[in-house]
Design a protein around this motif. Structure first.
Motif, mmCIF file in Angstrom:
data_model
loop_
_atom_site.group_PDB
_atom_site.id
_atom_site.type_symbol
_atom_site.label_atom_id
_atom_site.label_comp_id
_atom_site.label_asym_id
_atom_site.label_seq_id
_atom_site.Cartn_x
_atom_site.Cartn_y
_atom_site.Cartn_z
ATOM 1 N N PHE A 82 0.846 -1.204 0.000
ATOM 2 C CA PHE A 82 0.000 0.000 0.000
ATOM 3 C C PHE A 82 0.878 1.250 0.000
ATOM 4 C CE2 PHE A 82 -1.555 3.439 2.731
ATOM 5 C CZ PHE A 82 -2.680 3.849 2.027
ATOM 6 N N TRP A 83 1.895 1.249 0.848
ATOM 7 C CA TRP A 83 2.768 2.430 0.951
ATOM 8 C C TRP A 83 3.594 2.637 -0.324
ATOM 9 C CZ3 TRP A 83 1.976 6.014 4.468
ATOM 10 C CH2 TRP A 83 1.220 5.663 5.604
ATOM 11 N N ARG A 84 3.962 1.536 -0.981
ATOM 12 C CA ARG A 84 4.676 1.683 -2.269
ATOM 13 C C ARG A 84 3.777 2.359 -3.300
ATOM 14 N NH1 ARG A 84 6.438 -3.688 -1.280
ATOM 15 N NH2 ARG A 84 5.120 -4.500 -2.954
ATOM 16 N N GLU A 85 2.505 1.959 -3.306
ATOM 17 C CA GLU A 85 1.532 2.531 -4.242
ATOM 18 C C GLU A 85 1.342 4.037 -3.986
ATOM 19 O OE1 GLU A 85 -1.223 2.059 -7.453
ATOM 20 O OE2 GLU A 85 0.404 0.797 -6.712
ATOM 21 N N LYS A 207 -10.389 20.826 3.412
ATOM 22 C CA LYS A 207 -10.370 20.065 2.154
ATOM 23 C C LYS A 207 -8.976 19.490 1.966
ATOM 24 C CE LYS A 207 -14.238 20.950 -0.443
ATOM 25 N NZ LYS A 207 -15.119 19.907 -0.960
ATOM 26 N N PHE A 208 -8.926 18.251 1.453
ATOM 27 C CA PHE A 208 -7.645 17.555 1.355
ATOM 28 C C PHE A 208 -7.428 16.932 -0.021
ATOM 29 C CE2 PHE A 208 -8.974 17.530 5.762
ATOM 30 C CZ PHE A 208 -7.827 17.949 6.427
ATOM 31 N N ASP A 209 -6.134 16.694 -0.327
ATOM 32 C CA ASP A 209 -5.757 15.977 -1.553
ATOM 33 C C ASP A 209 -5.735 14.471 -1.318
ATOM 34 O OD1 ASP A 209 -5.064 18.410 -3.030
ATOM 35 O OD2 ASP A 209 -3.371 18.549 -1.638
ATOM 36 N N LEU A 210 -5.541 14.099 -0.062
ATOM 37 C CA LEU A 210 -5.408 12.684 0.283
ATOM 38 C C LEU A 210 -5.939 12.460 1.691
ATOM 39 C CD1 LEU A 210 -4.181 9.798 -0.139
ATOM 40 C CD2 LEU A 210 -1.971 10.725 0.556
ATOM 41 N N VAL A 211 -6.874 11.513 1.824
ATOM 42 C CA VAL A 211 -7.391 11.153 3.153
ATOM 43 C C VAL A 211 -7.122 9.673 3.398
ATOM 44 C CG1 VAL A 211 -9.447 10.887 4.608
ATOM 45 C CG2 VAL A 211 -9.205 12.935 3.181
ATOM 46 N N LEU A 212 -6.508 9.371 4.537
ATOM 47 C CA LEU A 212 -6.329 7.981 4.954
ATOM 48 C C LEU A 212 -7.256 7.729 6.133
ATOM 49 C CD1 LEU A 212 -3.312 9.138 4.040
ATOM 50 C CD2 LEU A 212 -2.675 6.798 4.574
ATOM 51 N N LEU A 242 -8.833 8.805 -1.612
ATOM 52 C CA LEU A 242 -9.248 8.250 -0.326
ATOM 53 C C LEU A 242 -8.683 6.834 -0.196
ATOM 54 C CD1 LEU A 242 -10.975 7.900 2.279
ATOM 55 C CD2 LEU A 242 -12.897 7.281 0.801
ATOM 56 N N CYS A 243 -8.075 6.553 0.954
ATOM 57 C CA CYS A 243 -7.551 5.209 1.214
ATOM 58 C C CYS A 243 -8.257 4.644 2.440
ATOM 59 C CB CYS A 243 -6.056 5.274 1.517
ATOM 60 S SG CYS A 243 -5.134 6.179 0.262
ATOM 61 N N ILE A 244 -8.777 3.433 2.311
ATOM 62 C CA ILE A 244 -9.424 2.767 3.444
ATOM 63 C C ILE A 244 -8.705 1.445 3.728
ATOM 64 C CG2 ILE A 244 -11.658 3.911 3.076
ATOM 65 C CD1 ILE A 244 -12.667 1.381 1.700
ATOM 66 N N GLY A 245 -9.137 0.739 4.768
ATOM 67 C CA GLY A 245 -8.439 -0.488 5.172
ATOM 68 C C GLY A 245 -8.698 -1.650 4.240
ATOM 69 N N SER A 246 -7.813 -2.628 4.301
ATOM 70 C CA SER A 246 -7.878 -3.748 3.356
ATOM 71 C C SER A 246 -9.151 -4.584 3.480
ATOM 72 C CB SER A 246 -6.646 -4.641 3.514
ATOM 73 O OG SER A 246 -6.575 -5.105 4.851
ATOM 74 N N LYS A 247 -9.789 -4.544 4.662
ATOM 75 C CA LYS A 247 -11.030 -5.324 4.841
ATOM 76 C C LYS A 247 -12.275 -4.447 4.697
ATOM 77 C CE LYS A 247 -8.997 -8.915 7.704
ATOM 78 N NZ LYS A 247 -7.605 -8.469 7.559
ATOM 79 N N GLU A 248 -12.074 -3.207 4.279
ATOM 80 C CA GLU A 248 -13.197 -2.273 4.146
ATOM 81 C C GLU A 248 -13.541 -2.080 2.671
ATOM 82 O OE1 GLU A 248 -12.174 0.312 8.157
ATOM 83 O OE2 GLU A 248 -11.166 0.839 6.312
ATOM 84 N N ASN A 263 -7.029 1.525 -7.080
ATOM 85 C CA ASN A 263 -6.351 0.248 -6.854
ATOM 86 C C ASN A 263 -7.202 -0.584 -5.895
ATOM 87 O OD1 ASN A 263 -4.662 -1.810 -5.702
ATOM 88 N ND2 ASN A 263 -2.885 -0.730 -6.519
ATOM 89 N N ASN A 264 -7.821 -1.606 -6.421
ATOM 90 C CA ASN A 264 -8.759 -2.407 -5.641
ATOM 91 C C ASN A 264 -8.054 -3.216 -4.559
ATOM 92 O OD1 ASN A 264 -11.423 -3.138 -5.054
ATOM 93 N ND2 ASN A 264 -11.166 -5.087 -6.097
ATOM 94 N N GLU A 265 -6.889 -3.718 -4.903
ATOM 95 C CA GLU A 265 -6.084 -4.503 -3.960
ATOM 96 C C GLU A 265 -5.742 -3.682 -2.712
ATOM 97 O OE1 GLU A 265 -4.232 -8.153 -3.185
ATOM 98 O OE2 GLU A 265 -5.576 -7.609 -4.814
ATOM 99 N N GLU A 266 -5.317 -2.435 -2.941
ATOM 100 C CA GLU A 266 -4.858 -1.584 -1.832
ATOM 101 C C GLU A 266 -5.967 -0.674 -1.298
ATOM 102 O OE1 GLU A 266 -2.206 -2.513 -0.719
ATOM 103 O OE2 GLU A 266 -1.145 -3.405 -2.405
ATOM 104 N N LYS A 267 -7.179 -0.774 -1.886
ATOM 105 C CA LYS A 267 -8.339 0.018 -1.431
ATOM 106 C C LYS A 267 -8.068 1.532 -1.524
ATOM 107 C CE LYS A 267 -11.302 -3.229 -0.268
ATOM 108 N NZ LYS A 267 -10.791 -4.460 -0.756
ATOM 109 N N ILE A 268 -7.660 1.944 -2.717
ATOM 110 C CA ILE A 268 -7.419 3.368 -2.975
ATOM 111 C C ILE A 268 -8.444 3.846 -4.003
ATOM 112 C CG2 ILE A 268 -5.744 5.093 -3.807
ATOM 113 C CD1 ILE A 268 -3.517 3.087 -2.944
#
Length: 274
Positions: A82-85, A207-212, A242-248, A263-268
Motif C-alpha cells: 500500500f505504501w509503495r503505491e 479540504k484535502f488531496d489525500l485522506v487515509l 481516499l484510502c481505506i483499510g484492506s477489509k473495508e 487500486n482495488n487490492e490496496e483500497k485506494i
C-alpha cells in the motif's frame, strides 16, 4: 463472566451519550461487545451495571474506558505494498497539478501511520510541501502519537515492513533508542497538526488531496459508515484520493458512485463527483 446482553450494551451507550456526549449507538455490535467484555476482564469489573456506575461516578475512568474501547493495534508501514503505491502512484499524481499536498489521517491512533507518511515524504524529497492533519477521538492516544515514543520491542516488525516498502535507508535513521523505548525524530512531524476529532459527530473542517481512514470503519455499522464516508467525501477536493483499510469497502455505500477505484487490492479510490 456472564454473556453480555444487547440490552446492557444499550444502557451503556445511553449513559455514555448522556454523561460524556460520545455516541457509540451505531458501533458494530460484535466489535463493541468484544471490547466491553475485554474491559470488564481487564479491570475485574463483574458486570456491565457496575461498569456503568464506574463511568458515572469515577472521575477520569471514562478516559481510561475510551482508550481501551478505541485501542487500535497499529504498526509502521502496515501493508508495505500500500505504501509503495502511495509513493509511486498517488503522490506523484497529486503533485502533477499541485505544488503542495494536504493530507488527513482520520483516526490516526498512536501515530505510526503519520510517522510512516512523514518518512515516505522525506525520502521523496517533498516533506516541506506537505501539510498534514492527524485526528483521533481519544485525547490520550493523540498525546501518545504526538510524543513519538514507542516500545523498542515493536520496532522489529516496523523495520521489516519498512524493508518490504523498499525505503531508502534504515528505519533506525529516524529514531533514537533509550531504555527499551524509541523516540522518533520530531522534525518528521513539524508539519503535522494533531487534533481531537470525532469522525461520527465532528464537522467537516477542511479540504484535502489525500485522506487515509484505514481500519476505522470496521468498528462502525453500515449507518455510521455512510455518515462518516459522506463527511470524508465532502472533505476531499475533486480528483483527490481516499484510502481505506484492506477489509473495508466503498462498494455498497451511498456515495460509491462519486468515486472510482484506483487500486482495488490496496483500497485506494479517487473522488470524481462532488
Amino acid at each position: 463472566m456472564h454473556e453480555i446482553e444487547i440490552s446492557e450494551l444499550r444502557r451503556l451507550t445511553e449513559v455514555i451519550k448522556l454523561y460524556h456526549n460520545y455516541d457509540f449507538t451505531n458501533y458494530a455490535i460484535s466489535s463493541f461487545k468484544r471490547r466491553v467484555s475485554r474491559i470488564l476482564d481487564l479491570y475485574k469489573i463483574p458486570s456491565v451495571d457496575l461498569l456503568i456506575k464506574k463511568i458515572r461516578e469515577e472521575d477520569g475512568f471514562f478516559n481510561t474506558f475510551l482508550e481501551e474501547l478505541t485501542v487500535n493495534v497499529t504498526e509502521m508501514f502496515r501493508d508495505p505494498s500500500f505504501w509503495r503505491e502511495i509513493r509511486d502512484q498517488v503522490i506523484p499524481n497529486i503533485l502533477l497539478n499541485h505544488n503542495q499536498i494536504s493530507i488527513w489521517h482520520a483516526g490516526c491512533s498512536s501515530g505510526e501511520e503519520v510517522f510512516s507518511m512523514a518518512i515516505l515524504l522525506k525520502e521523496m524529497g517533498i516533506h516541506h510541501k506537505a501539510k498534514i492533519i492527524a485526528t483521533d477521538i481519544d485525547r490520550a492516544i493523540l498525546d501518545r502519537a504526538k510524543s513519538g515514543e514507542y516500545q523498542l520491542k515493536h520496532m522489529d516488525l516496523n523495520e521489516k515492513n519498512y524493508i518490504r516498502f523498499q525505503g531508502k535507508s534504515s528505519l533506525k535513521d529516524y529514531y533514537k533508542e533509550d531504555n527499551g523505548k524509541v523516540y522518533m525524530d520530531k522534525s518528521l512531524v513539524n508539519n503535522v497538526s494533531w487534533r481531537e476529532h470525532d469522525l461520527v459527530r465532528g464537522v467537516v473542517f477542511n479540504k484535502f488531496d489525500l485522506v487515509l481512514c484505514r481500519n476505522v470503519m470496521i468498528y462502525f455499522n453500515q449507518t455510521l459508515q455512510n455518515v462518516v464516508l459522506k463527511k470524508i467525501h465532502e472533505s476531499l477536493f475533486r480528483y483527490s484520493y481516499l484510502c481505506i483499510g484492506s477489509k473495508e469497502s466503498l462498494i455498497w455505500c451511498e456515495i460509491a458512485n462519486k468515486f472510482i477505484v484506483v487500486n482495488n487490492e490496496e483500497k485506494i479510490y479517487k473522488k470524481i463527483k462532488d
